[in-house]
Design an enzyme around this catalytic site. Sequence first.
Site, mmCIF file in Angstrom:
data_model
loop_
_atom_site.group_PDB
_atom_site.id
_atom_site.type_symbol
_atom_site.label_atom_id
_atom_site.label_comp_id
_atom_site.label_asym_id
_atom_site.label_seq_id
_atom_site.Cartn_x
_atom_site.Cartn_y
_atom_site.Cartn_z
ATOM 1 N N GLY A 45 0.825 -1.200 0.000
ATOM 2 C CA GLY A 45 0.000 0.000 0.000
ATOM 3 C C GLY A 45 0.855 1.245 0.000
ATOM 4 C CD GLN A 50 3.547 6.179 2.212
ATOM 5 O OE1 GLN A 50 2.572 5.584 1.787
ATOM 6 N NE2 GLN A 50 4.570 5.552 2.760
ATOM 7 C CB CYS A 92 5.691 2.861 6.950
ATOM 8 S SG CYS A 92 5.140 4.333 6.068
ATOM 9 C CG LEU A 93 6.653 1.231 0.880
ATOM 10 C CD1 LEU A 93 6.009 1.370 -0.483
ATOM 11 C CD2 LEU A 93 7.783 0.202 0.829
ATOM 12 C CG HIS A 134 0.061 1.876 7.446
ATOM 13 N ND1 HIS A 134 1.088 1.551 8.307
ATOM 14 C CD2 HIS A 134 0.626 2.667 6.485
ATOM 15 C CE1 HIS A 134 2.200 2.134 7.885
ATOM 16 N NE2 HIS A 134 1.952 2.805 6.776
ATOM 17 C CD GLU A 135 -1.026 2.663 2.859
ATOM 18 O OE1 GLU A 135 -0.675 3.847 2.706
ATOM 19 O OE2 GLU A 135 -0.201 1.737 3.026
ATOM 20 C CG HIS A 138 0.456 7.258 5.161
ATOM 21 N ND1 HIS A 138 1.615 7.891 5.550
ATOM 22 C CD2 HIS A 138 0.766 5.940 5.060
ATOM 23 C CE1 HIS A 138 2.580 6.986 5.685
ATOM 24 N NE2 HIS A 138 2.090 5.791 5.408
HETATM 25 ZN ZN LIG Z 1 3.011 3.980 5.473
#
Ligand SMILES: [Zn+2]
Length: 169
Positions: A45, A50, A92-93, A134-135, A138
């Site tokens: 995701g 991001q 998380c990226l 999580h997304e 963000h």
């Molecule tokens: Zn993340």
Amino acid sequence: MILTILKYPDPVLSKPGEPVTEFNDELRRLVADMFETTYANQGIGLAAPQVGVSKRVTVVDLSVGKDPKDKLAIINPEVIFRDGKQYEEEGCLSFPDIREKVVRAAKVRIRAQDEYGKWFEIDGEELLARAFQHEIDHLDGVLFIFRMSALKRNLSLRKIRKLRRENAW
Ligand SMILES: [Zn+2]
């Protein structure tokens, strides 16, 4: 096109995204690029902040590009139902190499629009519920380290500071 993923503490990551009002080709290009970027980083995701776009757009695909049925463009989402609790490891990226356990609802139902503006509802459990939460966090400027216990957050922040000093972040 593979986009550059911003890392913590880039300020865009902490800024709530703006709702999407125009469902045009530019939006669909962003969604396609976000899927491509997610797969290139072996993620499940990604949220628009991001990649430096402060909009309420996120993509989730638990199959990492292997099953088209799993591919979800999630725009202007809201969690409309949550139930239970889970405590599992997340990454998380925007936080390479940081993985910690985070408390989340076990099940959620979300309401969102697709890349053409069509509203839909979808239920998620376990990993999918985690990815949704999580997304969506963000899009509200909330990062997963702020869902960790204070102890784990401080350890993670210390590790990040060390990596940044070594120019390895
Ligand atoms: Zn993340």
